[in-house]
Design a protein around this motif. Structure first.
Motif, PDB file in Angstrom:
ATOM      1  N   PRO A 121      -5.492   0.866   5.181  1.00  4.55           N
ATOM      2  CA  PRO A 121      -5.760   0.762   6.618  1.00  4.55           C
ATOM      3  C   PRO A 121      -5.316  -0.595   7.150  1.00  4.55           C
ATOM      4  O   PRO A 121      -5.708  -1.634   6.614  1.00  4.55           O
ATOM      5  N   GLN A 146       6.530  -1.862  18.107  1.00  2.00           N
ATOM      6  CA  GLN A 146       5.094  -1.604  18.098  1.00  2.00           C
ATOM      7  C   GLN A 146       4.810  -0.104  18.143  1.00  2.00           C
ATOM      8  O   GLN A 146       3.904   0.386  17.458  1.00  2.00           O
ATOM      9  N   TRP A 159     -12.564  -4.671  12.210  1.00  2.00           N
ATOM     10  CA  TRP A 159     -11.753  -4.883  11.007  1.00  2.00           C
ATOM     11  C   TRP A 159     -12.335  -5.962  10.098  1.00  2.00           C
ATOM     12  O   TRP A 159     -11.873  -6.105   8.955  1.00  2.00           O
ATOM     13  N   ARG A 171       2.900   2.252  15.239  1.00  2.00           N
ATOM     14  CA  ARG A 171       1.812   3.210  15.501  1.00  2.00           C
ATOM     15  C   ARG A 171       2.145   4.575  14.899  1.00  2.00           C
ATOM     16  O   ARG A 171       1.294   5.223  14.290  1.00  2.00           O
ATOM     17  N   GLN A 180      -1.504  -7.398  14.762  1.00  2.00           N
ATOM     18  CA  GLN A 180      -1.759  -8.175  15.974  1.00  2.00           C
ATOM     19  C   GLN A 180      -0.420  -8.641  16.524  1.00  2.00           C
ATOM     20  O   GLN A 180       0.389  -9.228  15.807  1.00  2.00           O
ATOM     21  N   PHE A 200      -0.045   2.428  11.604  1.00  2.00           N
ATOM     22  CA  PHE A 200      -0.670   1.137  11.866  1.00  2.00           C
ATOM     23  C   PHE A 200      -1.399   1.169  13.208  1.00  2.00           C
ATOM     24  O   PHE A 200      -0.919   1.788  14.158  1.00  2.00           O
ATOM     25  N   GLU A 201      -2.529   0.480  13.272  1.00  6.99           N
ATOM     26  CA  GLU A 201      -3.106   0.199  14.582  1.00  6.99           C
ATOM     27  C   GLU A 201      -2.458  -1.076  15.094  1.00  6.99           C
ATOM     28  O   GLU A 201      -2.282  -2.033  14.337  1.00  6.99           O
ATOM     29  N   VAL A 202      -2.087  -1.102  16.366  1.00  9.00           N
ATOM     30  CA  VAL A 202      -1.443  -2.269  16.959  1.00  9.00           C
ATOM     31  C   VAL A 202      -2.274  -2.734  18.148  1.00  9.00           C
ATOM     32  O   VAL A 202      -2.600  -1.940  19.040  1.00  9.00           O
ATOM     33  N   ARG A 203      -2.606  -4.019  18.147  1.00 10.32           N
ATOM     34  CA  ARG A 203      -3.341  -4.617  19.260  1.00 10.32           C
ATOM     35  C   ARG A 203      -2.602  -5.859  19.728  1.00 10.32           C
ATOM     36  O   ARG A 203      -2.182  -6.683  18.916  1.00 10.32           O
ATOM     37  N   SER A 227      -9.780  -9.631  18.633  1.00 10.48           N
ATOM     38  CA  SER A 227      -8.899  -8.503  18.310  1.00 10.48           C
ATOM     39  C   SER A 227      -9.162  -7.955  16.916  1.00 10.48           C
ATOM     40  O   SER A 227      -8.667  -6.868  16.574  1.00 10.48           O
ATOM     41  N   LEU A 234      -4.007  -3.223  10.500  1.00  7.17           N
ATOM     42  CA  LEU A 234      -3.943  -3.638  11.898  1.00  7.17           C
ATOM     43  C   LEU A 234      -2.779  -4.606  12.069  1.00  7.17           C
ATOM     44  O   LEU A 234      -2.590  -5.506  11.243  1.00  7.17           O
ATOM     45  N   ARG A 263      -8.644  -3.509   3.663  1.00  5.00           N
ATOM     46  CA  ARG A 263      -8.038  -3.539   4.999  1.00  5.00           C
ATOM     47  C   ARG A 263      -7.034  -4.692   5.036  1.00  5.00           C
ATOM     48  O   ARG A 263      -7.273  -5.752   4.454  1.00  5.00           O
TER      49      ARG A 263
END
Length: 232
Positions: free
Chosen positions: A179, A196, A231, A200, A183, A204-207, A227, A181, A99
């Motif tokens: 995988p 952002q 993960w 996505r 931030q 990508f996951e975006v937080r 956050s 993320l 990750r």
């Protein structure tokens, strides 16, 4: 170039940490122990020109090559902040962590149309005092201010000149190799809302860490760790 490293914890589950421009592995003074408490052996590097690592030529490609030469392949987790996020993204296809986390990454560090001058980093480092750092980062703990002063004192300002090449090469990754993320600070001067959304769309996951500045792990440590839920 083999990089200087700092470690916390023991065991087979490895987490890699890559800092941003003007900083070094000491920036992770809270993150490293927190991950070690979760069962990781944590390895944080000093990028070339930073901390205890060697000096030389500087470019995004060389920063990435150093990670590949220094760090183990197949780590459980890799986190890169700012320039460290960009560097990690250029090495991730060879390091292949399970990750990857990109913390307010510098994929648009120096947009040519904005007239960005990397020399501002050198000017800032030369003039930085306790009060100026504290004023710019009102949420930092005193220990973080002291670390910033210490890291600036040993930073090679010539690394900033390597960002000139970055201005020509910058751009969002085409996709997530593993995988991943992202931030984002709130607001992020490196990742626009459109950026952002594009990330996505590219897997990508975006937080967003609400209210946090660019150095999320020092501005809001609890928000940073929160956050990462799912993960780490």
């Amino acid at each position: 170039m083999k990089l200087n490293i700092r470690e916390w914890g023991t065991g087979d589950r490895i987490a890699l940490l890559v800092h941003g421009i003007m900083s070094d592995s000491r920036t992770w003074r809270r993150v490293g122990p927190a991950l070690a408490e979760r069962g990781y052996r944590v390895i944080a590097v000093d990028l070339r020109g930073h901390g205890g690592s060697g000096r030389g030529e500087y470019s995004p490609g060389l920063f990435a090559e150093d990670l590949v030469e220094t760090l183990p392949v197949g780590a459980e987790l890799a986190i890169g902040h700012s320039l460290g996020g960009l560097t990690l993204s250029r090495a991730v296809d060879r390091l292949l962590p399970r990750r990857a986390v990109y913390s307010d990454p510098a994929w648009h560090f120096a947009r040519p149309e904005e007239g960005f001058d990397p020399a501002v980093f050198v000017q800032f480092a030369a003039a930085a005092t306790h009060d100026t750092i504290a004023g710019m980062n009102p949420r930092w703990e005193e220990a973080d201010i002291q670390v910033e002063l210490e890291t600036l004192a040993v930073w090679d300002g010539a690394t900033a000149l390597g960002l000139s090449a970055l201005a020509e090469q910058a751009g969002l990754p085409a996709g997530a190799v593993v995988p991943s993320l992202v931030q984002a600070a709130d607001p992020s001067f490196l990742l626009s809302p459109a950026d952002q959304e594009t990330l996505r769309e590219r897997g990508f996951e975006v937080r967003t860490v609400t209210g946090a500045g660019h150095t999320i792990h020092r501005d809001d440590f609890d928000g940073f760790m929160g956050s990462l839920e799912g993960w780490i």
